[in-house]
Write an enzyme that holds these catalytic residues in place. Sequence first.
Site, PDB file in Angstrom:
ATOM      1  N   GLY A 634       0.852  -1.358   0.067  1.00 56.35           N
ATOM      2  CA  GLY A 634      -0.037   0.245  -0.123  1.00 56.35           C
ATOM      3  C   GLY A 634       0.970   1.088   0.196  1.00 56.35           C
ATOM      4  O   GLY A 634       2.061   1.090   0.078  1.00 56.35           O
ATOM      5  N   GLY A 636       1.041   4.700   1.927  1.00 54.40           N
ATOM      6  CA  GLY A 636       0.658   5.811   2.925  1.00 54.40           C
ATOM      7  C   GLY A 636       0.854   7.169   2.642  1.00 54.40           C
ATOM      8  O   GLY A 636       0.943   7.241   1.291  1.00 54.40           O
ATOM      9  N   GLY A 639       4.764   7.568   2.258  1.00 55.73           N
ATOM     10  CA  GLY A 639       5.872   6.723   1.744  1.00 55.73           C
ATOM     11  C   GLY A 639       4.929   5.360   1.420  1.00 55.73           C
ATOM     12  O   GLY A 639       3.706   5.502   1.080  1.00 55.73           O
ATOM     13  N   ASP A 761      -7.442  12.022   9.165  1.00 56.91           N
ATOM     14  CA  ASP A 761      -7.532  11.456   7.983  1.00 56.91           C
ATOM     15  C   ASP A 761      -8.409  10.088   7.991  1.00 56.91           C
ATOM     16  O   ASP A 761      -7.690   9.065   7.745  1.00 56.91           O
ATOM     17  CB  ASP A 761      -6.031  11.132   7.402  1.00 56.91           C
ATOM     18  CG  ASP A 761      -5.946  10.964   5.849  1.00 56.91           C
ATOM     19  OD1 ASP A 761      -7.055  11.257   5.277  1.00 56.91           O
ATOM     20  OD2 ASP A 761      -4.887  10.408   5.334  1.00 56.91           O
TER      21      ASP A 761
END
Length: 938
Positions: A634, A636, A639, A761
């Site tokens: 994934g 982020g 990064g 978030d």
Amino acid sequence: MAVVNRRDMCYGQEQHVKLAVFMQLILLLVCYGVGNGVHCSTLQENSADLQSLLDFKMGIIEDPYSLGTAAPTSAGGVVSSAPLDGHGLNLTDKSLAGKVSSSLANLTSLSFLDLSSNHFFGQFPLLNHLQQLETLYMNSNSLDGITPDTLTNCSKLRNIDLSGNQLRGTIPPKIGSLTNLEFLDLGNNQFTGIIPATVGNLTQLQFLRFRDNQLEGNIPDGVWKLSNLTSLVLGQNRLSGGIPQALNLPILLLLGLEENMLGPVLPPNIGYARPSLKRISLFSNKFEGHIPTSIGNALGLQILDFSKNNFTGQIPTSIGRLSQLSKLNLEMNQLEASEDQGWEFLYELRNCMSLTMLSFSRNNLQGTIPHSVANLPSNLQVLLLGGNKLSGIAPPDNNKLDGSIPPSLGYLTQLLVVDLSCNNLQGSIHHIGDGNLKQLVKLHLSSNKFSGGIPDALGQSQNLVIIQLDQNILTGDIPLSSGNLKALNILDLSHNYLSGTILSALNDLQLLSKLDLSYNQLQGEIPRNGIFENTTAVSLDGNWRLCGGAVDFHMPLCSAASRKIERKCDLVRLLIPIFGFMSLTMLIYVITLGKRKSRKAYLFLFSFGKQFPKVSHSDLVRATGNFSNSNLIGRGSYGSVYKGKLTMAKIDVAIKVFNLEMRRADRSFVSECEVLRTIRHRNLLPILTACSTIDYRGKDFRALIYELMHNSNLDRWLHCGHAGVVHKGLSMDQRVSIAVNIADALVYLHHDCGRPIVHCDVKPMNILLDEDMSAHLGDFGIASLVLDSPLTSDGNSGRNSSIVVKGTIGYIAPEYAQSVHASTYGDVYSFGVVLMEMLIGKRPTDSMFENELSITNFVEKNFPDNISHIIDAYLQEECKGFIHATRRTGNATYKCLVSLTQVALSCTRPIPTERMNMREIAVRLHAIRTSYVEAIKK
Ligand SMILES: *[C@@H]1O[C@H](CO)[C@@H](O)[C@H](O)[C@H]1NC(C)=O
Ligand SMILES: *[C@@H]1O[C@H](CO)[C@@H](O)[C@H](O)[C@H]1NC(C)=O
Ligand SMILES: *[C@@H]1O[C@H](CO)[C@@H](O)[C@H](O)[C@H]1NC(C)=O
Ligand SMILES: *[C@@H]1O[C@H](CO)[C@@H](O)[C@H](O)[C@H]1NC(C)=O
Ligand SMILES: *[C@@H]1O[C@H](CO)[C@@H](O)[C@H](O)[C@H]1NC(C)=O
Ligand SMILES: *[C@@H]1O[C@H](CO)[C@@H](O)[C@H](O)[C@H]1NC(C)=O
């Protein structure tokens, strides 16, 4: 037939009388409005009115040319026109409203009666004296009741269409006595109970349609032996049981059984002796086991839809014999193919020259797409392979003479829609996007591992409406300079490594309504016109080198940005007010470590509770196969996240490596460390350790190491399916638990851990699921500790944080558009949006949310009456399963749905202070879960 012309008017006296009766009855039974639904039930009592209207009618009869031209009279807005002939009455589509009078029953000589497409309501009339009746069309009205005997004596009936009403109760078993019936349509009503076994007596039946009711139980055996049937349409009910092996439907054209609970296995002979079958639709049922090979014997098949079942095994190669096939939909099953076997069907499909649509999405197809994909019929328009475990596209055998390697899919010159999203595809997009795909309309390649640049050719495709390349590893510029993408509506390139500047060419795309370039490495000035005027349509977050643009982007001014500011000093200046002195000490430690250009790799360990073995850069290199793409799980905010196994500790971990080239990545690392160091909760992503060191090349390296969450994140579950694991998606049970978990985590952050922490978030991608499907909130990269703000009585700190809020488009609270202060209210809003997304299965950035329509007002508009229609297909299924005889009442899933929606709506109120706080929300959610769990146990 409808218009009576002069020749037909040579009626005898007897006929005249009959007509008079007709007209009187018309008056009694209809209320005639020019517009919609003028009612005139009082007319039935008012004989003077009646008489005068009757006279008026007789006048019309004498003047046949005015028939059909409805003219309003002064008498109660009643108008009339009566297209009729000697045997029947045809009043279809005349905007008639009112109850249907049972005086119709006196028209004993009627052979057809057509009152379809009007606004009749109330009880269905008793018509059992109409013994001459052959055709009865009452479809598309609003009739709601029917008595069992209503048609019992109408033994000449051949055609009955009562579809599209609101008829309730059970289907009268006496329908089986109408043995001359050839056409029977009771679809789109609210019939409950079983299909009467007597339907099996209707041996002349050619067309049987009960679609879209609430019928349950088995399909009676007799139905499978109605040998004159051409159409059997029973979809959208709650029918269960299977299809018998002994079926005798030799001339069946259409078999529509979709959206029931039929299963579990298809008879092996389903395809034999069925040369006439053109269409078979079994989607959304409970079939399992292998797809019978015999299906390849139904040589006339044009449409085959077995999607959303639980079929396993390989796709039979015999489908290649279906040369008439135009649509083949097998998506959302558990069909298998591996690198070595199971792909033969693809080669066989070359013979299906009429094929236009092909979907194998969300199955268990693994390995490389063989190059036989290039041999698929060239008419193919839609190819859907998303949500499998595909790892590549084999290079085609190169027999083209020009020397360039033609892309496999490039042979399919009619392709309009390609979906390969949510796989593990690697390599360059050039395999797909080059050259020959000029006609492409939709290209979905999200969530793969495509690397390299975006092909220039993509920028030439004038027909492209949607391009989704997000969540890959694409690099280079955005090559859309030619501005040829004139039809482009949605462009999503987020979560890649694209660099360069945003070309003003994007300004010229007149139809562009959504542009997501977030989390790339773009730089330079943001254009100011075209779509960039509208900051809600554009997402640029996570590109820390952009500047300028409309104020609402909250980007630095370009002149300031271009000044060379020492990055780390800047960071310190920013962080002192935020994290206080303690953090500063920690920060300096981090920075000093980073600056010491020693050959030796350093390890920096925060005190994250229990002791954990030290981890060095080389440990992480080993654990992740040198950070190989195959271990990338994934992206982020700052990064990449890799999975790996720490060999010493024998533990599966997720390693978030900060990309320090991004401005503020270091700050994000510190922020996340600081937040995670002080907090601990079962629903927060457990961190094991942090690593701040120098890599082999002497460059700074920062990573956080978490426990690996084996079930990925909520986003993937909601939008990619989860091929091979639980293809049916999340159950209501699971959804409500995830909501409770995340609410608990947020209560802790907002209220129970000292200083309130604002996550900033909250979105499905940051909600991670462990083996037990418990949810953990992660990614604190932009979290903010709310400092120095007097807590209000409800525990919320209203404002005050000097952090510029950078959430994710779609989840950001509206107030952040004006102010830049993070607040717990903002998290509550994002949580509400996530809750809606969990219910309706649509992202807030979905293309359906355009113009004024947002996810929040869409849900609001449909609440509560239509809520069960807008939810995720899986939940709809579940709701359906629970509905009992009385619609909706006692339906636990439905109740849970309504309660969750209520919570979601109160989280997303536009005015922050009107929202509930997290504590109140959690209390409600716990209560909802408890009553749901109890209800489904019963
Ligand atoms: C009634 O008239 C319409 C056209 O106005 C026609 O399509 C329909 O078939 C007629 N109904 C019957 C039962 O003949
Ligand atoms: C139907 O006819 C019967 C006699 O034949 C009469 O008594 C009755 O009133 C009629 N019904 C209506 C609604 O006109
Ligand atoms: C009609 O079907 C029922 C049930 O299948 C059966 O019992 C009955 O004998 C049949 N009636 C006639 C008249 O065939
Ligand atoms: C099918 O229909 C034909 C003609 O409409 C009729 O002669 C035949 O008996 C029907 N088949 C059965 C099994 O009733
Ligand atoms: C689908 O089939 C598999 C294996 O046959 C079974 O384990 C699984 O429970 C089934 N899933 C559903 C949703 O029926
Ligand atoms: C801006 O874009 C959003 C989302 O696409 C849309 O709803 C809104 O109408 C647009 N506003 C203007 C002024 O074009």
